[in-house]
Design an enzyme around this catalytic site. Structure first.
Site, PDB file in Angstrom:
ATOM      1  N   ASP A  11      62.117  97.097  31.181  1.00 46.84           N
ATOM      2  CA  ASP A  11      61.955  97.587  29.816  1.00 46.84           C
ATOM      3  C   ASP A  11      60.447  97.609  29.512  1.00 46.84           C
ATOM      4  O   ASP A  11      59.669  96.932  30.170  1.00 46.84           O
ATOM      5  CB  ASP A  11      62.697  96.629  28.878  1.00 46.84           C
ATOM      6  CG  ASP A  11      62.335  96.862  27.433  1.00 46.84           C
ATOM      7  OD1 ASP A  11      62.432  98.020  26.977  1.00 46.84           O
ATOM      8  OD2 ASP A  11      61.924  95.885  26.766  1.00 46.84           O
ATOM      9  N   ASP A  13      58.496  97.959  25.815  1.00 43.25           N
ATOM     10  CA  ASP A  13      58.022  97.215  24.637  1.00 43.25           C
ATOM     11  C   ASP A  13      58.680  95.837  24.551  1.00 43.25           C
ATOM     12  O   ASP A  13      59.905  95.717  24.555  1.00 43.25           O
ATOM     13  CB  ASP A  13      58.310  98.009  23.356  1.00 43.25           C
ATOM     14  CG  ASP A  13      57.669  99.391  23.396  1.00 43.25           C
ATOM     15  OD1 ASP A  13      56.557  99.529  23.946  1.00 43.25           O
ATOM     16  OD2 ASP A  13      58.297 100.344  22.884  1.00 43.25           O
TER      17      ASP A  13
HETATM   18 MG   LIG Z   1      62.064  95.882  24.561  1.00 44.15          MG
END
Ligand SMILES: [Mg+2]
Length: 194
Positions: A11, A13
Site C-alpha cells: 500500500d 499512503d
Molecule cells: Mg494506506
C-alpha cells in the site's frame, strides 16, 4: 522452465509515505516514513519484486489528477534511488463508487479490497515471462482493506501500525493479518526476511 518470482505488494499512503490526514497530491506532501526506503532496499536485495497498489479515489473526486498521481510515483522512484533501490510497478485505482465517472468506472473492480490491481500486476509479470508465487508473496498495508485484499488474493498479509493503524478494526471484523508490525521496516526485517 518457468520463472517463479515473489512479490511484495505495498500500500502507499500510511505504509510507504506518511499519511498527512489529507489527500497526498503533490511532491511536497509526499514524505517517506522513517526507514521505509531502507526496508524496500532490503526486500529487493533479498529477491522480492516490489509493487505499489494504491486506491487513489481523489481522481474520481476531482481533487487530484492522473498527472499528479503519476508524478508522485515518479517522485517515489526518484527518492528510492537515494537508497540505491527501485520498485517494479505502481498500480492505482482512480475510481470510487460514490463518484461515478465514465472514464474510470471500468476500474471499479480494482478498488481495494477488490483484487483487481494485484491480478493486473500478476498478469503483467506473466506477460514478461514471470509467474508470481502467491504463497511466498505478501501484501503490506495500514488498513483493513489492505489485509482483506491480500487475503482474497491468496497472499500472506502484514498490517503496519503507521498511517491509520486499523489493528483494532481488523480484530473487530475478524480480518486477521499474518503479522502486525510497527512499520514497514519492522514488517520486512522482523517478519518477511526473518
Ligand atoms: Mg494506506
Amino acid at each position: 522452465m518457468p520463472n517463479y518470482i515473489k512479490v511484495l505488494f505495498l500500500d502507499r499512503d500510511g505504509t510507504i509515505n506518511e499519511d498527512t490526514g489529507s489527500y497526498v497530491a503533490t511532491r511536497e506532501q509526499f514524505r517517506l516514513i522513517e526507514r521505509a526506503g531502507e526496508a524496500i532496499a532490503l526486500a529487493r536485495e533479498a529477491g522480492f519484486r516490489i509493487v505499489v497498489v494504491t486506491n487513489q479515489a481523489g481522481i474520481a473526486r476531482g481533487i487530484a489528477t492522473v498527472g499528479q498521481v503519476e508524478d508522485i510515483h515518479l517522485y517515489l522512484s526518484e527518492l528510492l534511488t537515494l537508497y540505491k533501490t527501485s520498485i517494479d510497478g505502481c498500480y492505482y485505482c482512480p475510481s470510487h463508487p460514490d463518484f461515478p465517472h465514465p472514464d474510470d468506472d471500468r476500474y471499479i473492480q480494482c478498488r481495494k479490497p477488490e483484487t483487481g490491481m494485484v491480478d493486473r500486476a500478476v498478469a503483467d509479470f506473466l506477460a514478461d515471462g514471470f509467474i508470481v508465487d502467491r504463497s511466498s508473496s505478501f501484501f503490506i498495508g495500514d488498513k483493513v482493506l489492505d489485509v482483506e485484499c491480500g487475503l482474497r488474493a491468496g497472499l500472506r498479509t502484514v498490517l503496519v501500525r503507521t498511517g491509520h493503524n486499523e489493528e483494532k478494526l481488523c480484530l473487530e471484523q475478524q480480518i486477521i493479518p499474518d503479522f502486525i508490525a510497527d512499520d514497514l521496516y519492522q514488517a520486512i526485517t522482523g517478519y518477511i526476511l526473518s
